[in-house]
Design an enzyme around this catalytic site. Structure first.
Site, PDB file in Angstrom:
ATOM      1  N   GLU A   1      63.830  15.156  60.046  1.00  0.00           N
ATOM      2  CA  GLU A   1      64.888  16.162  59.871  1.00  0.00           C
ATOM      3  C   GLU A   1      65.166  16.906  61.179  1.00  0.00           C
ATOM      4  OE1 GLU A   1      63.510  17.549  55.422  1.00  0.00           O
ATOM      5  OE2 GLU A   1      63.930  19.062  56.943  1.00  0.00           O
TER       6      GLU A   1
ATOM      7  N   CYS B   1      66.843  23.029  65.503  1.00  0.00           N
ATOM      8  CA  CYS B   1      65.445  23.033  65.063  1.00  0.00           C
ATOM      9  C   CYS B   1      64.983  21.572  65.028  1.00  0.00           C
ATOM     10  CB  CYS B   1      65.351  23.682  63.683  1.00  0.00           C
ATOM     11  SG  CYS B   1      63.692  23.645  62.997  1.00  0.00           S
TER      12      CYS B   1
ATOM     13  N   CYS C   1      52.967  15.742  58.885  1.00  0.00           N
ATOM     14  CA  CYS C   1      52.103  16.654  59.640  1.00  0.00           C
ATOM     15  C   CYS C   1      50.688  16.533  59.100  1.00  0.00           C
ATOM     16  CB  CYS C   1      52.588  18.103  59.505  1.00  0.00           C
ATOM     17  SG  CYS C   1      51.615  19.272  60.489  1.00  0.00           S
TER      18      CYS C   1
ATOM     19  N   CYS D   1      49.155  22.667  55.675  1.00  0.00           N
ATOM     20  CA  CYS D   1      49.392  24.019  55.137  1.00  0.00           C
ATOM     21  C   CYS D   1      49.909  23.867  53.702  1.00  0.00           C
ATOM     22  CB  CYS D   1      50.395  24.776  56.003  1.00  0.00           C
ATOM     23  SG  CYS D   1      49.856  24.864  57.722  1.00  0.00           S
TER      24      CYS D   1
ATOM     25  N   CYS E   1      53.753  24.155  52.621  1.00  0.00           N
ATOM     26  CA  CYS E   1      54.764  23.527  53.478  1.00  0.00           C
ATOM     27  C   CYS E   1      55.083  22.114  52.996  1.00  0.00           C
ATOM     28  CB  CYS E   1      54.237  23.496  54.916  1.00  0.00           C
ATOM     29  SG  CYS E   1      55.234  22.485  56.032  1.00  0.00           S
TER      30      CYS E   1
ATOM     31  N   GLU F   1      53.478  19.351  63.851  1.00  0.00           N
ATOM     32  CA  GLU F   1      52.810  20.377  64.650  1.00  0.00           C
ATOM     33  C   GLU F   1      52.953  20.007  66.130  1.00  0.00           C
ATOM     34  OE1 GLU F   1      51.470  23.368  64.694  1.00  0.00           O
ATOM     35  OE2 GLU F   1      50.897  22.931  66.761  1.00  0.00           O
TER      36      GLU F   1
ATOM     37  N   SER G   1      56.594  26.402  68.262  1.00  0.00           N
ATOM     38  CA  SER G   1      55.886  27.065  67.169  1.00  0.00           C
ATOM     39  C   SER G   1      54.645  26.256  66.814  1.00  0.00           C
ATOM     40  CB  SER G   1      56.815  27.172  65.956  1.00  0.00           C
ATOM     41  OG  SER G   1      56.122  27.703  64.848  1.00  0.00           O
TER      42      SER G   1
ATOM     43  N   SER H   1      51.953  30.626  64.047  1.00  0.00           N
ATOM     44  CA  SER H   1      52.044  30.837  62.598  1.00  0.00           C
ATOM     45  C   SER H   1      50.700  31.352  62.102  1.00  0.00           C
ATOM     46  CB  SER H   1      52.395  29.516  61.910  1.00  0.00           C
ATOM     47  OG  SER H   1      53.650  29.077  62.369  1.00  0.00           O
ATOM     48  N   LEU H   2      50.682  32.580  61.656  1.00  0.00           N
ATOM     49  CA  LEU H   2      49.398  33.233  61.334  1.00  0.00           C
ATOM     50  C   LEU H   2      49.125  33.225  59.830  1.00  0.00           C
ATOM     51  CD1 LEU H   2      47.549  34.270  63.487  1.00  0.00           C
ATOM     52  CD2 LEU H   2      48.471  36.556  63.144  1.00  0.00           C
ATOM     53  N   HIS H   3      49.951  33.873  59.060  1.00  0.00           N
ATOM     54  CA  HIS H   3      49.918  33.855  57.575  1.00  0.00           C
ATOM     55  C   HIS H   3      48.702  34.517  56.931  1.00  0.00           C
ATOM     56  CE1 HIS H   3      53.136  31.098  58.319  1.00  0.00           C
ATOM     57  NE2 HIS H   3      52.360  30.063  58.560  1.00  0.00           N
TER      58      HIS H   3
ATOM     59  N   ASN I   1      59.800  29.715  50.959  1.00  0.00           N
ATOM     60  CA  ASN I   1      60.713  28.793  50.281  1.00  0.00           C
ATOM     61  C   ASN I   1      59.878  28.011  49.286  1.00  0.00           C
ATOM     62  OD1 ASN I   1      63.353  28.880  51.387  1.00  0.00           O
ATOM     63  ND2 ASN I   1      62.552  28.006  53.277  1.00  0.00           N
TER      64      ASN I   1
ATOM     65  N   CYS J   1      61.861  23.476  56.256  1.00  0.00           N
ATOM     66  CA  CYS J   1      61.728  22.218  56.969  1.00  0.00           C
ATOM     67  C   CYS J   1      60.903  21.245  56.150  1.00  0.00           C
ATOM     68  CB  CYS J   1      61.055  22.461  58.318  1.00  0.00           C
ATOM     69  SG  CYS J   1      62.184  23.204  59.472  1.00  0.00           S
TER      70      CYS J   1
HETATM   71  N1  SAH Z   1      53.993  23.252  62.669  1.00  0.00           N
HETATM   72  C1  SAH Z   1      54.564  24.383  63.285  1.00  0.00           C
HETATM   73  C2  SAH Z   1      56.074  24.381  63.320  1.00  0.00           C
HETATM   74  C3  SAH Z   1      56.814  23.937  62.077  1.00  0.00           C
HETATM   75  S1  SAH Z   1      56.845  24.976  60.696  1.00  0.00           S
HETATM   76  C4  SAH Z   1      54.057  25.661  62.654  1.00  0.00           C
HETATM   77  O1  SAH Z   1      53.456  25.589  61.582  1.00  0.00           O
HETATM   78  O2  SAH Z   1      54.218  26.716  63.254  1.00  0.00           O
HETATM   79  C5  SAH Z   1      57.826  26.394  61.182  1.00  0.00           C
HETATM   80  C6  SAH Z   1      57.484  27.639  60.372  1.00  0.00           C
HETATM   81  O3  SAH Z   1      57.930  27.503  59.002  1.00  0.00           O
HETATM   82  C7  SAH Z   1      55.985  27.936  60.308  1.00  0.00           C
HETATM   83  O4  SAH Z   1      55.749  29.294  60.567  1.00  0.00           O
HETATM   84  C8  SAH Z   1      55.651  27.590  58.884  1.00  0.00           C
HETATM   85  O5  SAH Z   1      54.502  28.260  58.446  1.00  0.00           O
HETATM   86  C9  SAH Z   1      56.902  27.965  58.138  1.00  0.00           C
HETATM   87  N2  SAH Z   1      57.029  27.318  56.830  1.00  0.00           N
HETATM   88  C10 SAH Z   1      56.700  26.062  56.484  1.00  0.00           C
HETATM   89  N3  SAH Z   1      56.967  25.846  55.182  1.00  0.00           N
HETATM   90  C11 SAH Z   1      57.470  26.986  54.686  1.00  0.00           C
HETATM   91  C12 SAH Z   1      57.935  27.392  53.390  1.00  0.00           C
HETATM   92  N4  SAH Z   1      57.908  26.559  52.348  1.00  0.00           N
HETATM   93  N5  SAH Z   1      58.374  28.649  53.256  1.00  0.00           N
HETATM   94  C13 SAH Z   1      58.414  29.484  54.301  1.00  0.00           C
HETATM   95  N6  SAH Z   1      57.994  29.178  55.538  1.00  0.00           N
HETATM   96  C14 SAH Z   1      57.513  27.934  55.733  1.00  0.00           C
HETATM   97 FE1  SF4 Z   2      52.407  21.310  59.702  1.00  0.00          FE
HETATM   98 FE2  SF4 Z   2      53.584  23.612  60.428  1.00  0.00          FE
HETATM   99 FE3  SF4 Z   2      53.922  22.604  57.950  1.00  0.00          FE
HETATM  100 FE4  SF4 Z   2      51.557  23.623  58.678  1.00  0.00          FE
HETATM  101  S1  SF4 Z   2      53.513  24.742  58.485  1.00  0.00           S
HETATM  102  S2  SF4 Z   2      51.867  21.691  57.579  1.00  0.00           S
HETATM  103  S3  SF4 Z   2      51.453  23.001  60.797  1.00  0.00           S
HETATM  104  S4  SF4 Z   2      54.606  21.688  59.835  1.00  0.00           S
END
Ligand code: SAH
Ligand code: SF4
Length: 353
Positions: free
Chosen positions: A99, A112, A119, A123, A126, A172, A203, A226-228, A302, A343
């Site tokens: 994508e 983007c 990946c 996470c 995601c 990633e 990121s 990305s901390l969370h 999301n 994404c």
């Molecule tokens: N792998 C990298 C970059 C891609 S994700 C990373 O994790 O930083 C880009 C951002 O979107 C990250 O901060 C990720 O945590 C967030 N993200 C992924 N899936 C998501 C979702 N379902 N809802 C909200 N944010 C999300």
């Molecule tokens: Fe990979 Fe980023 Fe999604 Fe985590 S949030 S699974 S590192 S794409």
């Protein structure tokens, strides 16, 4: 056939070396690279080159020859109802699909970009993480996404330019750091696409050795982490790789990166109801980031099929606490949420259909 390489994988100096080895002078390397990377030419045979270069192309580029181009095929496009967000599903040479998203906001256009098919970081919330890892992208496959977005923008808004790039698509970036840095060198080269390094953000989920390398190399790009989670257990429940690169090590590395580069770090925080959205968590986050030049970006969750969590409704209180602690803190624009969502979600929907 397996030895075929892509001309799009090459930086300008590398292309010049390849041609020089075959006796083709620097000037011709420049016209070929400009055609590929500045003009985004996708069929070399449609373009007029001087005879020595044309002969090299006829002999070396094409089916059964050592070199090819990267021209991913668009298999789907979804637009938001306001037309400002366009999500492209692109098929690569081996049939894998990725994508790329083009976002327009207040006259500014950002692409983007994906760095991997799937990946490996897993996470839980995601869509890309839920797919697992298939393979890394090559530099040419990363740059080709930018060419695709530029062509799409040129068709819809011929007067506009693509000036911003975020490595926030599938994958990633720091798990594929060599290809990503090569791709960004190509994309930011003034002789080609020329998106300035300060308009490019990488990121990462927190791959510590990758951040250390960016610091050591004084990377010119922006960094988003990305901390969370503000405590190890909280984060590890959402981001499994926190077990490999624990939160305290990650924060220490960010501190070092900030001190070494003098750059601000953007911390991303996907807000999930009941998981990481309490006022105590916000206060702990502020304490964790104390002394770092940090900007916190809040992202409403999301929903995805593979995760039962819900978006938080206490985000504004969370934001207020960080602002009061002196950190710039904004909500990520949810552009195109009506069609595109997060994404990886379009590909997930496509795979499922
Ligand atoms: N792998 C990298 C970059 C891609 S994700 C990373 O994790 O930083 C880009 C951002 O979107 C990250 O901060 C990720 O945590 C967030 N993200 C992924 N899936 C998501 C979702 N379902 N809802 C909200 N944010 C999300
Ligand atoms: Fe990979 Fe980023 Fe999604 Fe985590 S949030 S699974 S590192 S794409």
């Amino acid at each position: 056939m397996t030895d075929t390489r892509s001309l799009h994988d090459l930086s300008f100096p590398e292309l010049a070396d390849v041609l020089a080895a075959d006796g083709v002078i620097h000037h011709h390397a420049r016209s070929l690279w400009t055609a590929l990377q500045r003009h985004g030419v996708s069929h070399l045979h449609d373009h007029h080159f001087l005879p020595p270069l044309q002969r090299w192309i006829d002999k070396h580029v094409g089916p059964g020859r050592p070199w090819k181009l990267d021209q991913p095929e668009q298999v789907d496009e979804i637009r938001s109802t306001d037309g400002l967000t366009r999500k492209f599903l692109l098929k690569l040479d081996d049939g894998q699909v990725i994508e790329t998203v083009l976002m327009g906001y207040q006259g500014r256009h950002t692409v983007c970009v994906s760095s991997q098919v799937g990946c490996a970081m897993g996470c839980v919330f995601c869509a890309t993480g839920q797919m697992g890892f298939t393979r890394h992208l090559r530099p040419g496959e990363i740059a080709a996404q930018v060419h695709h977005a530029r062509r799409a923008l040129k068709q819809s808004h011929p007067d506009r330019h693509l000036r911003n790039l975020v490595m926030m698509g599938m994958g990633e970036p720091l798990h594929n750091i060599d290809s990503v840095l090569k791709a960004l060198e190509i994309i930011s080269d003034d002789r080609g696409i020329g998106i300035g390094p300060s308009k490019i953000a990488i990121s990462t989920v927190g791959v510590v050795p990758g951040i250390q390398r960016l610091a050591a190399e004084n990377s010119p790009y922006r960094l988003a982490v990305s901390l969370h989670g503000s405590r190890e257990e909280e984060r590890a429940a959402l981001v499994p790789v926190s077990k490999r690169w624990p939160l305290d090590e990650l924060i220490a590395t960010c501190r070092h990166y900030g001190a070494k580069t003098g750059k601000r770090i953007f911390f991303e925080w996907t807000l999930i109801a009941g998981e990481n959205d309490s006022p105590e968590t916000a206060r702990r986050l502020a304490a964790l980031l104390a002394g770092i030049d940090a900007h916190v970006n809040l992202i409403p969750l999301n929903p995805t099929n593979g995760y039962a969590g819900n978006a938080s409704d206490t985000g504004h209180e969370f934001q207020r606490i960080l602002l009061d602690a002196g950190f710039p803190c904004t909500f990520r624009q949810r552009r195109g949420i009506d069609v595109a969502a997060g994404c990886g979600m379009l590909k997930a929907a496509n795979d499922a259909s």
